[in-house]
Write an enzyme that holds these catalytic residues in place. Sequence first.
Site, PDB file in Angstrom:
ATOM      1  N   ASN A   9       0.877  -1.169   0.000  1.00 31.95           N
ATOM      2  CA  ASN A   9       0.000   0.000   0.000  1.00 31.95           C
ATOM      3  C   ASN A   9       0.914   1.219   0.000  1.00 31.95           C
ATOM      4  O   ASN A   9       1.478   1.581   1.032  1.00 31.95           O
ATOM      5  CB  ASN A   9      -0.891  -0.032   1.258  1.00 31.95           C
ATOM      6  CG  ASN A   9      -1.682   1.241   1.442  1.00 31.95           C
ATOM      7  OD1 ASN A   9      -1.737   2.093   0.542  1.00 31.95           O
ATOM      8  ND2 ASN A   9      -2.308   1.399   2.605  1.00 31.95           N
ATOM      9  N   LYS A  11       0.206   4.237  -0.288  1.00 27.30           N
ATOM     10  CA  LYS A  11      -0.411   5.446   0.276  1.00 27.30           C
ATOM     11  C   LYS A  11      -0.109   6.647  -0.635  1.00 27.30           C
ATOM     12  O   LYS A  11      -0.005   6.472  -1.849  1.00 27.30           O
ATOM     13  CB  LYS A  11       0.059   5.655   1.722  1.00 27.30           C
ATOM     14  CG  LYS A  11      -0.162   4.388   2.565  1.00 27.30           C
ATOM     15  CD  LYS A  11      -0.072   4.607   4.041  1.00 27.30           C
ATOM     16  CE  LYS A  11      -0.296   3.273   4.758  1.00 27.30           C
ATOM     17  NZ  LYS A  11      -0.307   3.377   6.199  1.00 27.30           N
ATOM     18  N   HIS A  92      -9.808   1.129   4.505  1.00 24.53           N
ATOM     19  CA  HIS A  92      -8.546   1.314   5.235  1.00 24.53           C
ATOM     20  C   HIS A  92      -8.778   2.267   6.409  1.00 24.53           C
ATOM     21  O   HIS A  92      -9.563   3.212   6.299  1.00 24.53           O
ATOM     22  CB  HIS A  92      -7.473   1.874   4.296  1.00 24.53           C
ATOM     23  CG  HIS A  92      -6.114   1.860   4.926  1.00 24.53           C
ATOM     24  ND1 HIS A  92      -5.700   2.839   5.806  1.00 24.53           N
ATOM     25  CD2 HIS A  92      -5.084   0.984   4.834  1.00 24.53           C
ATOM     26  CE1 HIS A  92      -4.474   2.546   6.221  1.00 24.53           C
ATOM     27  NE2 HIS A  92      -4.072   1.435   5.646  1.00 24.53           N
ATOM     28  N   GLU A  94      -7.160   4.639   7.549  1.00 21.34           N
ATOM     29  CA  GLU A  94      -6.935   6.071   7.271  1.00 21.34           C
ATOM     30  C   GLU A  94      -8.148   6.676   6.569  1.00 21.34           C
ATOM     31  O   GLU A  94      -8.485   7.846   6.787  1.00 21.34           O
ATOM     32  CB  GLU A  94      -5.644   6.238   6.451  1.00 21.34           C
ATOM     33  CG  GLU A  94      -4.425   6.006   7.341  1.00 21.34           C
ATOM     34  CD  GLU A  94      -3.170   5.539   6.629  1.00 21.34           C
ATOM     35  OE1 GLU A  94      -3.082   5.661   5.395  1.00 21.34           O
ATOM     36  OE2 GLU A  94      -2.268   5.036   7.328  1.00 21.34           O
ATOM     37  N   GLU A 161      -5.824  -5.073  10.294  1.00 18.23           N
ATOM     38  CA  GLU A 161      -4.831  -4.033  10.520  1.00 18.23           C
ATOM     39  C   GLU A 161      -5.166  -3.281  11.803  1.00 18.23           C
ATOM     40  O   GLU A 161      -5.952  -2.315  11.780  1.00 18.23           O
ATOM     41  CB  GLU A 161      -4.820  -3.042   9.347  1.00 18.23           C
ATOM     42  CG  GLU A 161      -4.394  -3.649   8.039  1.00 18.23           C
ATOM     43  CD  GLU A 161      -3.786  -2.588   7.119  1.00 18.23           C
ATOM     44  OE1 GLU A 161      -2.682  -2.815   6.631  1.00 18.23           O
ATOM     45  OE2 GLU A 161      -4.406  -1.531   6.926  1.00 18.23           O
ATOM     46  N   GLY A 167       1.983   2.211  10.821  1.00 21.29           N
ATOM     47  CA  GLY A 167       2.937   3.309  10.715  1.00 21.29           C
ATOM     48  C   GLY A 167       3.569   3.712  12.033  1.00 21.29           C
ATOM     49  O   GLY A 167       4.214   4.750  12.125  1.00 21.29           O
ATOM     50  N   SER A 199       2.972  -2.177  10.424  1.00 21.50           N
ATOM     51  CA  SER A 199       4.400  -2.212  10.742  1.00 21.50           C
ATOM     52  C   SER A 199       5.054  -3.560  10.447  1.00 21.50           C
ATOM     53  O   SER A 199       5.935  -4.002  11.183  1.00 21.50           O
ATOM     54  CB  SER A 199       4.640  -1.784  12.198  1.00 21.50           C
ATOM     55  OG  SER A 199       4.256  -0.416  12.374  1.00 21.50           O
TER      56      SER A 199
END
Length: 240
Positions: A9, A11, A92, A94, A161, A167, A199
């Site tokens: 990903n 991003k 996701h 985010e 996740e 991150g 991570s």
Amino acid sequence: MRARLVAGNWKMHGSLATNRALLEALVAGVKGVECAVCVPFPYLAQAAERLRGTAIAWGAQNVSEFAQGAYTGEISAAMLADLGCRYVLVGHSERRQLYGETDAQAAAKFAAAQGAGVRPILCVGETLDERDAGRTEEVVARQLDVVLAHSNFGDAVLAYEPVWAIGTGRTATPQQAQEVHGFLRKRVGAATRILYGGSVKSQNAAAIFAMPDVDGGLIGGASLVAQDFLAICAAAQAKG
Ligand code: PGA
């Protein structure tokens, strides 16, 4: 036996020049494991052009829940299919946290992707507060069940996740991952691939992938560095 999948990903990172180098390195280095990169929309054509005919699939990081119409700035599932996307990330954290995407939107996006022949990678995961409050299973079940109420999972992919691991450099332990994967497995069945994300690095990938219900990884930061991503792909392959 579920085939392992390692999905990158990217991003909101990259440029034509840096992508070119990264894609070259992946094409040269990925062997023996299913691999995909989810790239920013403007670079889908670049990924398609370089990866067509190789073992590496490409996909997007988001999709509109609507088929077409007056939705300025949105990208439809049919457009992704047109660009040869095999995968698209849906829900996701985010998107959920920074853009207020709801469970219902994730379910609609999931259905839109499937309807266009693009496989969703549905992301679920709890925040640190939710984990500390003992609500992990409740949260991931809610996020998944909304989707299952509207769609068959089919050949879609599920990604666990934990938000606190994304991150942050703080990975779930292999046992923590397995616990949640085992819980999710009961809902989606034996055929569905469940990836772990948060991570994952070359140093911890093998131990996580060794868990019985972990079928690969969804890789953020480490997917931007060819050597790291290739090492993670090798760790997934080593599982057999
Ligand atoms: P990370 O991101 O590997 O950088 O933690 C994972 C993700 O957000 O998919």
